[in-house]
Enzyme design. Structure first.
Site, PDB file in Angstrom:
ATOM      1  N   ALA A 224      -7.479  -0.554  -0.031  1.00  0.00           N
ATOM      2  CA  ALA A 224      -6.568  -0.394  -1.165  1.00  0.00           C
ATOM      3  C   ALA A 224      -5.921  -1.715  -1.572  1.00  0.00           C
ATOM      4  CB  ALA A 224      -5.498   0.636  -0.844  1.00  0.00           C
ATOM      5  N   THR A 225      -5.661  -2.598  -0.614  1.00  0.00           N
ATOM      6  CA  THR A 225      -5.027  -3.874  -0.969  1.00  0.00           C
ATOM      7  C   THR A 225      -5.872  -4.603  -2.010  1.00  0.00           C
ATOM      8  OG1 THR A 225      -4.001  -4.025   1.207  1.00  0.00           O
ATOM      9  CG2 THR A 225      -4.183  -6.079  -0.032  1.00  0.00           C
TER      10      THR A 225
ATOM     11  N   GLN B 183      -1.585   7.274  -0.154  1.00  0.00           N
ATOM     12  CA  GLN B 183      -1.051   8.259   0.792  1.00  0.00           C
ATOM     13  C   GLN B 183      -1.169   9.687   0.272  1.00  0.00           C
ATOM     14  OE1 GLN B 183       0.274   7.732   3.922  1.00  0.00           O
ATOM     15  NE2 GLN B 183       0.213   5.502   3.916  1.00  0.00           N
TER      16      GLN B 183
ATOM     17  N   HIS C 265      -9.165   4.950   5.320  1.00  0.00           N
ATOM     18  CA  HIS C 265      -8.611   5.135   6.666  1.00  0.00           C
ATOM     19  C   HIS C 265      -7.364   6.015   6.718  1.00  0.00           C
ATOM     20  CE1 HIS C 265      -5.245   2.063   6.905  1.00  0.00           C
ATOM     21  NE2 HIS C 265      -5.878   1.556   5.877  1.00  0.00           N
TER      22      HIS C 265
ATOM     23  N   CYS D 127       4.553  -2.038   8.997  1.00  0.00           N
ATOM     24  CA  CYS D 127       4.613  -3.475   8.715  1.00  0.00           C
ATOM     25  C   CYS D 127       5.950  -4.053   9.110  1.00  0.00           C
ATOM     26  CB  CYS D 127       4.349  -3.792   7.247  1.00  0.00           C
ATOM     27  SG  CYS D 127       4.025  -2.388   6.230  1.00  0.00           S
TER      28      CYS D 127
HETATM   29  N1  PLP Z   1      -0.708   1.338  -0.409  1.00  0.00           N
HETATM   30  C1  PLP Z   1      -0.131   2.183   0.443  1.00  0.00           C
HETATM   31  C2  PLP Z   1       0.845   3.191  -0.062  1.00  0.00           C
HETATM   32  C3  PLP Z   1      -0.451   2.158   1.800  1.00  0.00           C
HETATM   33  O1  PLP Z   1       0.122   3.006   2.642  1.00  0.00           O
HETATM   34  C4  PLP Z   1      -1.387   1.176   2.255  1.00  0.00           C
HETATM   35  C5  PLP Z   1      -1.713   1.067   3.698  1.00  0.00           C
HETATM   36  O2  PLP Z   1      -0.848   0.932   4.528  1.00  0.00           O
HETATM   37  C6  PLP Z   1      -1.960   0.309   1.324  1.00  0.00           C
HETATM   38  C7  PLP Z   1      -1.599   0.423   0.007  1.00  0.00           C
HETATM   39  C8  PLP Z   1      -2.973  -0.727   1.745  1.00  0.00           C
HETATM   40  O3  PLP Z   1      -4.191  -0.107   2.086  1.00  0.00           O
HETATM   41  P1  PLP Z   1      -5.351  -0.857   2.873  1.00  0.00           P
HETATM   42  O4  PLP Z   1      -4.975  -0.797   4.314  1.00  0.00           O
HETATM   43  O5  PLP Z   1      -6.590  -0.055   2.592  1.00  0.00           O
HETATM   44  O6  PLP Z   1      -5.456  -2.228   2.327  1.00  0.00           O
END
Ligand code: PLP
Length: 385
Positions: free
Chosen positions: A82-83, A195, A214, A332
């Protein structure tokens, strides 16, 4: 019970979820080769020979399984998670608008103080590059403040970014209405749906949405971006032209197929999963009845319980209960001394925010074991007061 649950009690479903056994089986096929054709397992799906075509077909099936959980009109590209999808959506959209004769003068991006850092940091970077970025406060329950949002939206607004389900406090934003308001002003709407994906429907009117495998019992390292046909961002990576040139790089059939099966399981089983997490939530909330809930009590996903209690030393609690995997506020922020930015956005002082814990559960959570573990957390906290 799921194997991953055997060693410790897992209460950190917002950080990541255990791999579904069905996903593992499917992925192994694409890593080691099927019995009838050991070549297709490692073939490059972008080549032209027969094993490659099999891998390509597996990726197409996975894409369709994922798209069954996304708004009906539109397209989906795979990314590393997602990032990356968020970076592609925000940066790629602003780059596309900058080339448009009618929209290049729109330089404002709106987002919210409770967003994930992948959104906040991408926006801040765009801000340093000259865009006008507004990071709006949210209400004390974590939900959008309509007045502030309405005032911030102007004819200069190009893009609004807001998440469906908050990863730290579980609140569900009224995305459909927020997108409607953005559209009314001629702005695009991006939704970080990570989420909520597979649990809470993604409104049909969002222009783009990020998802990741994931969080739904799929593998790490694969996610993607949904976008409506007329809101395709420009690429931010360049290379071999895969994913119609929007996201180049060799796709992993194992990761894609695993994500596809995870989406299919979510599609078929989300109602059962929701009943299961709701039942656990009620039990656990009762154990922590004298703790305060962080985030709205009603508009929420019940697999997330973020609570606080004055006088609790969360760092000590976590070190005394190492056999229980839970989080201090968010994954985090728990590694750093800083309080969670989401809890700060609710108006909590640093001191109060630091008395918060986040408990997350889901499909493979064993109700009895979760209750016992939560009772242990509550007792241990009480002994500290
Ligand atoms: N956005 C939200 C709301 C998340 O909870 C997360 C993951 O912790 C991310 C984005 C980032 O996802 P990814 O780990 O696939 O980069």
């Amino acid at each position: 019970m799921h194997k991953a649950m055997a060693e410790s009690i897992y209460l950190d479903y917002q950080a990541t979820t255990p791999l579904a056994p069905e996903v593992r089986t499917e992925m192994l096929k694409w890593m080691t080769g099927e019995e009838d054709d050991s070549l297709s397992g490692f073939a490059n799906a972008h080549s032209a020979h027969a094993p490659a075509r099999k891998a390509k077909a597996a990726i197409a099936i996975a894409r369709a399984q994922i798209m069954a959980l996304l708004p009906q009109q539109g397209q989906f590209v795979f990314t590393s998670g997602a990032t990356e999808a968020i970076n592609l959506a925000l940066r790629g959209t602003m780059q596309r608008l900058a080339l448009s004769e009618q929209l290049a003068n729109r330089r404002n991006i709106i987002t919210f103080a409770s967003e994930h850092s992948a959104v906040l940091e991408t926006c801040r970077t765009l801000g340093r590059e000259g865009y006008k970025v507004d990071i709006l406060p949210v209400m004390a329950n974590g939900l959008v403040d309509w007045d502030i949002y309405a005032d911030a939206l102007t004819g200069d607004t190009a893009l609004v970014a807001a998440m469906l389900v908050n990863n730290e406090i579980g609140v569900i934003q009224p995305i459909e209405q927020m997108a409607e308001m953005a559209h009314h002003k001629g702005a695009l709407f991006f939704c970080d749906a990570v989420q909520g994906f597979g649990r809470v429907p993604i409104p049909q009117n969002v222009d783009m949405a990020s998802v990741t495998a994931h969080k739904i019992h799929g593998p790490k390292g694969i996610g993607g971006l949904y976008f409506q046909d007329d809101t395709e961002p420009l690429p931010i990576l360049f290379g071999g032209g895969q994913e119609e040139g929007l996201r180049p790089g060799t796709l992993s059939p194992a990761l894609c197929a695993g994500f596809g099966i995870a989406a299919k399981l979510a599609h078929n089983g989300s109602a059962d999963d929701l009943v299961h997490v709701r039942a656990i939530w009620e039990d656990v909330r009762a154990i922590f009845a004298d703790w305060t809930l962080n985030g709205d009590a009603d508009q929420r996903y019940h697999g997330n319980l973020n609570i606080r209690h004055d006088g609790v030393d969360v760092a000590r609690l976590m070190s005394e209960l190492r056999h229980i995997a839970f989080s201090a506020g968010s994954a985090c922020s728990s590694a750093s001394a800083k309080p969670s930015h989401v809890l700060s956005a609710l108006g909590l002082s640093t001191e109060t925010a630091k008395t918060s814990i986040r408990l997350g559960f889901g499909r493979y959570s064993d109700r009895e074991k979760i209750i016992a573990a939560c009772q242990e957390i509550a007792d241990c906290a009480k002994a500290m007061l």
